[in-house]
Design a protein around this motif. Sequence first.
Motif, short mmCIF file in Angstrom:
data_model
loop_
_atom_site.label_atom_id
_atom_site.label_comp_id
_atom_site.label_asym_id
_atom_site.label_seq_id
_atom_site.Cartn_x
_atom_site.Cartn_y
_atom_site.Cartn_z
N LEU A 1 -6.54 -1.59 1.16
CA LEU A 1 -6.66 -1.93 -0.26
C LEU A 1 -8.05 -2.44 -0.61
O LEU A 1 -8.55 -2.23 -1.70
N ILE A 2 -8.72 -3.13 0.31
CA ILE A 2 -10.06 -3.73 0.16
C ILE A 2 -10.02 -4.93 -0.78
O ILE A 2 -10.33 -6.05 -0.40
N THR A 3 -9.64 -4.75 -2.05
CA THR A 3 -9.59 -5.85 -3.00
C THR A 3 -8.34 -6.70 -2.77
O THR A 3 -7.46 -6.35 -2.00
N ASP A 4 -8.29 -7.83 -3.48
CA ASP A 4 -7.17 -8.74 -3.36
C ASP A 4 -5.90 -8.10 -3.93
O ASP A 4 -5.91 -7.53 -5.03
N LYS A 5 -4.80 -8.18 -3.20
CA LYS A 5 -3.56 -7.56 -3.62
C LYS A 5 -3.02 -8.21 -4.89
O LYS A 5 -2.45 -7.53 -5.75
N GLU A 6 -3.19 -9.52 -5.04
CA GLU A 6 -2.68 -10.22 -6.22
C GLU A 6 -3.39 -9.76 -7.49
O GLU A 6 -2.78 -9.70 -8.56
N HIS A 7 -4.68 -9.46 -7.39
CA HIS A 7 -5.41 -8.98 -8.56
C HIS A 7 -4.89 -7.62 -9.01
O HIS A 7 -4.75 -7.36 -10.22
N VAL A 8 -4.58 -6.76 -8.05
CA VAL A 8 -4.03 -5.45 -8.40
C VAL A 8 -2.65 -5.60 -9.02
O VAL A 8 -2.31 -4.92 -10.00
N LYS A 9 -1.81 -6.49 -8.47
CA LYS A 9 -0.49 -6.73 -9.04
C LYS A 9 -0.60 -7.27 -10.46
O LYS A 9 0.18 -6.89 -11.35
N ARG A 10 -1.57 -8.15 -10.69
CA ARG A 10 -1.76 -8.68 -12.04
C ARG A 10 -2.16 -7.59 -13.02
O ARG A 10 -1.64 -7.51 -14.15
N ASP A 11 -3.06 -6.69 -12.60
CA ASP A 11 -3.45 -5.59 -13.47
C ASP A 11 -2.28 -4.64 -13.72
O ASP A 11 -2.15 -4.10 -14.83
N LEU A 12 -1.45 -4.42 -12.70
CA LEU A 12 -0.28 -3.57 -12.89
C LEU A 12 0.69 -4.18 -13.90
O LEU A 12 1.24 -3.47 -14.76
N ARG A 13 0.91 -5.48 -13.81
CA ARG A 13 1.80 -6.13 -14.78
C ARG A 13 1.20 -6.09 -16.18
O ARG A 13 1.92 -5.85 -17.16
N ARG A 14 -0.10 -6.32 -16.28
CA ARG A 14 -0.73 -6.27 -17.60
C ARG A 14 -0.68 -4.87 -18.19
O ARG A 14 -0.58 -4.72 -19.42
N ALA A 15 -0.77 -3.85 -17.34
CA ALA A 15 -0.70 -2.47 -17.83
C ALA A 15 0.72 -2.02 -18.14
O ALA A 15 0.91 -0.92 -18.65
N GLY A 16 1.72 -2.85 -17.80
CA GLY A 16 3.10 -2.52 -18.11
C GLY A 16 3.86 -1.85 -17.01
O GLY A 16 4.97 -1.34 -17.24
N TYR A 17 3.33 -1.86 -15.78
CA TYR A 17 4.03 -1.26 -14.65
C TYR A 17 4.82 -2.35 -13.92
O TYR A 17 4.31 -3.02 -13.03
N TYR A 18 6.08 -2.51 -14.32
CA TYR A 18 6.94 -3.54 -13.76
C TYR A 18 7.90 -2.99 -12.71
O TYR A 18 8.86 -3.65 -12.35
N HIS A 19 7.64 -1.79 -12.25
CA HIS A 19 8.48 -1.22 -11.22
C HIS A 19 8.40 -2.07 -9.95
O HIS A 19 7.37 -2.68 -9.65
N ARG A 20 9.49 -2.09 -9.21
CA ARG A 20 9.54 -2.92 -8.00
C ARG A 20 8.47 -2.51 -7.00
O ARG A 20 7.86 -3.36 -6.34
N TYR A 21 8.24 -1.21 -6.88
CA TYR A 21 7.25 -0.70 -5.94
C TYR A 21 6.03 -0.16 -6.68
O TYR A 21 5.45 0.86 -6.28
N ALA A 22 5.62 -0.83 -7.74
CA ALA A 22 4.48 -0.34 -8.53
C ALA A 22 3.19 -0.37 -7.72
O ALA A 22 2.37 0.55 -7.80
N LEU A 23 3.00 -1.43 -6.93
CA LEU A 23 1.79 -1.52 -6.12
C LEU A 23 1.73 -0.40 -5.09
O LEU A 23 0.69 0.25 -4.93
N ARG A 24 2.83 -0.15 -4.39
CA ARG A 24 2.84 0.91 -3.39
C ARG A 24 2.67 2.28 -4.04
O ARG A 24 2.01 3.16 -3.48
N GLU A 25 3.24 2.44 -5.22
CA GLU A 25 3.08 3.73 -5.91
C GLU A 25 1.63 3.95 -6.34
O GLU A 25 1.11 5.06 -6.20
N PHE A 26 1.00 2.90 -6.82
CA PHE A 26 -0.42 3.00 -7.20
C PHE A 26 -1.27 3.33 -5.98
O PHE A 26 -2.15 4.21 -6.03
N LEU A 27 -1.04 2.63 -4.86
CA LEU A 27 -1.81 2.89 -3.65
C LEU A 27 -1.53 4.29 -3.11
O LEU A 27 -2.44 4.96 -2.60
N ALA A 28 -0.28 4.74 -3.23
CA ALA A 28 0.05 6.08 -2.73
C ALA A 28 -0.67 7.15 -3.54
O ALA A 28 -1.21 8.11 -2.96
N ILE A 29 -0.71 7.01 -4.85
CA ILE A 29 -1.41 8.00 -5.68
C ILE A 29 -2.90 8.01 -5.35
O ILE A 29 -3.52 9.07 -5.20
N ARG A 30 -3.49 6.83 -5.23
CA ARG A 30 -4.91 6.78 -4.88
C ARG A 30 -5.17 7.37 -3.51
O ARG A 30 -6.13 8.16 -3.33
#
Length: 289
Positions: A25-54
Amino acid sequence: PRDDQRQRPLAFGILTHVFAFLFPLITDKEHVKRDLRRAGYYHRYALREFLAIRNVLVFGWLLFAGTVYWSIAIPNPSWKLPIVLVGAIVFAMMFSVPRLILQAQAGDRLRRSQRTLPDAVDMITMVMTGGVSLEKALDHVSRELVTTHPDLSCELAIITRQTQASSLDYALNQFAERIDTPDVQSLAALVSQSEQLGSNVATAFQNFADSVRRSMRQRAAETGNKASVKMLLPIIFCLAPPVYILLLAPALLEMRTFVIEQNEPGGALAQDIAIEAPQIRQQGLIPTE
């Protein structure tokens, strides 16, 4: 979030969890989770889905670049350096652009929510003045704003469910943490203080809506005042040169025409006069000293 959003399948199915750990991930995981919540991605596995797409994008580009390298650069050594440079640049873009897109989406959603917050607060106030409790007012307004303001409607629905599960104070604090704007933080503090003191929450909501609109007008006026200063630099470099060209070009053209005409034979600036002068002296037309 709604039930259909919460039950949405993952982008790559079961392989999403595998693809999420291909690259760090390189960056802080909490910062990515915060951006996901702010963008409206409240899925349980939103972080893993974002990392998988990248990671799928990055891994796909590495396969493509490797194939091009072995098929073109190996037979032609002169192509090695350009292919490696292009591959490295695109690799860096594939790795960083998804995060930039996520941050842009989070910023846009925050601005939309902040812009529509006064209208939602007014609606909550009107519903509460009709004798409805705050929890039911939040639920009613969240359902009414689904079509017009879906972002804020989702946030109000989350507040309603968190209020039912815990307390309104906790729900508003979580809302302020997700949105993280001064207006929302002020709303959370205001409602919490009103509940502790036992004052009328509807009046507090109405005063808050008026203060938010006033602060929005002040920010708009401040932005307008800064615009004149920001426009100064483009005016200097974009509008000033044409003005100088219009003012000085005719004089320069006239001077150019005058110099060309006077440099012709017989002109005041012609060099043939200085050349013919010794010949005229030799003929006795001009007296010598």
